[in-house]
Design a protein around this motif. Structure first.
Motif, PDB file in Angstrom:
ATOM      1  N   PRO A 141      -8.582  -2.873  -8.339  1.00 42.83           N
ATOM      2  CA  PRO A 141      -7.926  -2.715  -7.034  1.00 42.83           C
ATOM      3  C   PRO A 141      -7.666  -4.053  -6.335  1.00 42.83           C
ATOM      4  N   GLY A 143       4.591   7.665  -4.693  1.00 39.28           N
ATOM      5  CA  GLY A 143       4.627   6.213  -4.649  1.00 39.28           C
ATOM      6  C   GLY A 143       5.511   5.633  -5.736  1.00 39.28           C
ATOM      7  N   ASP A 156       0.810  -1.222   0.000  1.00 42.53           N
ATOM      8  CA  ASP A 156       0.000   0.000   0.000  1.00 42.53           C
ATOM      9  C   ASP A 156       0.840   1.267   0.000  1.00 42.53           C
ATOM     10  N   MET A 161      -3.887   5.637  -7.591  1.00 46.28           N
ATOM     11  CA  MET A 161      -5.064   5.610  -6.718  1.00 46.28           C
ATOM     12  C   MET A 161      -6.270   6.154  -7.461  1.00 46.28           C
ATOM     13  N   GLN A 163      -8.856   4.762  -3.414  1.00 52.47           N
ATOM     14  CA  GLN A 163      -8.536   3.333  -3.329  1.00 52.47           C
ATOM     15  C   GLN A 163      -7.230   3.058  -4.072  1.00 52.47           C
ATOM     16  N   ILE A 164      -6.366   2.248  -3.469  1.00 45.73           N
ATOM     17  CA  ILE A 164      -5.074   1.943  -4.068  1.00 45.73           C
ATOM     18  C   ILE A 164      -5.223   0.808  -5.076  1.00 45.73           C
ATOM     19  N   TRP A 165      -4.707   1.021  -6.263  1.00 43.54           N
ATOM     20  CA  TRP A 165      -4.607  -0.025  -7.275  1.00 43.54           C
ATOM     21  C   TRP A 165      -3.168  -0.535  -7.213  1.00 43.54           C
ATOM     22  N   ASN A 166      -2.954  -1.612  -6.454  1.00 39.39           N
ATOM     23  CA  ASN A 166      -1.603  -2.024  -6.086  1.00 39.39           C
ATOM     24  C   ASN A 166      -0.771  -2.553  -7.243  1.00 39.39           C
ATOM     25  N   THR A 204      -3.660  -7.544  -5.980  1.00 36.16           N
ATOM     26  CA  THR A 204      -2.853  -7.444  -4.768  1.00 36.16           C
ATOM     27  C   THR A 204      -2.000  -8.702  -4.593  1.00 36.16           C
ATOM     28  N   GLU A 215       1.427   3.119  -3.130  1.00 38.76           N
ATOM     29  CA  GLU A 215       0.285   3.887  -3.640  1.00 38.76           C
ATOM     30  C   GLU A 215       0.025   3.675  -5.129  1.00 38.76           C
ATOM     31  N   GLY A 216       0.264   2.458  -5.595  1.00 37.49           N
ATOM     32  CA  GLY A 216      -0.063   2.129  -6.985  1.00 37.49           C
ATOM     33  C   GLY A 216       0.956   2.568  -8.013  1.00 37.49           C
TER      34      GLY A 216
END
Length: 314
Positions: A275, A53, A42, A123, A127-130, A278, A45-46
């Motif tokens: 999202p 990030g 996380d 993001m 919401q974080i798109w990892n 992960t 931050e994607g």
């Protein structure tokens, strides 16, 4: 993964015969998972281009390269470039490619370029798109190749290019090809990894042999040793949406320049550009076995590089 790029046609030749490694190279499977976990965490931050990030991911990759003992290209790991998007043509965005290199043991000028993009979607609505599969997985696999090649030097020079802004139109790969750190004619082959960690069916596609059929024996050789399925395809012209991946990831920029490539990646899956992409949702046993096959492929490519160059007229 799989941004839309422009088209091109190339001529092909036939590669007949080449040697093969007797045993697959070693892979640090635990480090591979650790790299994937950290890059998809996380706090990254994607990894969207031009964000904090993204910079944190870049710092981690450089730290790993330094620890492995793989030096920078032309004195610096970071090679910046600028681009703009059609919707904001006056707004320049700065991306940063990470370039590292290992010198080969021979005096050949032919060079293998290994690529994976480290950016993702960032993001959306808080919401974080990892981007674990897309494409922390490819980065982790390339780091594994770098570690093995550092311990066991290749025959030919190898450049490891962790490219940025793939999700914005292959911008990092296009910048690399437009302003390469070595003469472009010395770039003999591109091995590209994009999404290699999620496959319930344990399938890792090898894309590119339709355009470069002389690469078929190399793919077949590695596939015969692999613990995953490695079919060839997704590279023929088709009217089917998503049926031709040739120009949808970073190897497309090399292809447009007439540089032979193989792109290794999994098929589309429910976590693609969601999202839910992960670390926890990856098929980790497959990822480890796929990365072992990828490392074997890189070794095979180095071994065959002069023959690839001759077949391609490079």
């Amino acid at each position: 993964m799989r941004s839309i790029l422009f088209g091109a046609a190339v001529s092909v030749a036939v590669l007949t015969q080449a040697g093969c490694a007797q045993e697959g190279p070693a892979l640090d499977r635990e480090q591979l998972l650790e790299d994937l976990r950290i890059l998809a965490a996380d706090d990254m931050e994607g990894r969207e281009v031009a964000t904090e990030g993204n910079a944190r991911a870049r710092a981690y990759i450089i730290e790993r390269l330094e620890g492995i003992g793989v030096g920078p290209v032309n004195g610096d790991y970071e090679h910046s470039f600028t681009f703009s998007l059609p919707r904001n043509p006056d707004d320049d965005i700065t991306g940063v490619n990470i370039l590292a290199q290992i010198e080969g043991t021979s005096d050949s000028e032919r060079t293998l370029v290994v690529t994976a993009h480290y950016d993702h979607e960032g993001m959306r609505d808080g919401q974080i798109w990892n981007g674990a599969d897309d494409n922390a997985s490819g980065v982790a696999s390339v780091l594994a190749i770098a570690a093995d090649f550092a311990a066991n030097p290749p025959e030919h020079d190898v450049i490891f290019a962790f490219v940025d802004a793939e999700e914005r139109g292959l911008q990092g790969a296009r910048a690399f090809v437009a302003n390469p750190p070595i003469p472009v004619e010395n770039i003999t082959f591109n091995l590209n990894m994009d999404m290699v960690a999620m496959s319930q069916d344990r399938i890792l596609w090898a894309v590119g042999t339709y355009h470069y059929p002389f690469l078929v024996p190399m793919v077949e050789e590695v596939a015969a040793r692999a613990d995953v399925s490695m079919p060839m395809g997704y590279d023929e012209p088709t009217e089917e949406p998503g049926g031709d991946w040739t120009l949808l990831t970073d190897s497309g920029a090399f292809h447009v320049a007439g540089i032979p490539f193989i792109y290794l990646g999994v098929d589309f899956h429910p976590h693609y550009h969601q999202p839910t992409d992960t670390y926890e949702n990856m098929t980790l046993d497959f990822f480890q076995d796929a990365s072992a096959a990828i490392l074997d492929f890189a070794r095979e490519a180095d071994e065959r590089l002069d023959e690839i160059g001759e077949a391609a007229g490079r």
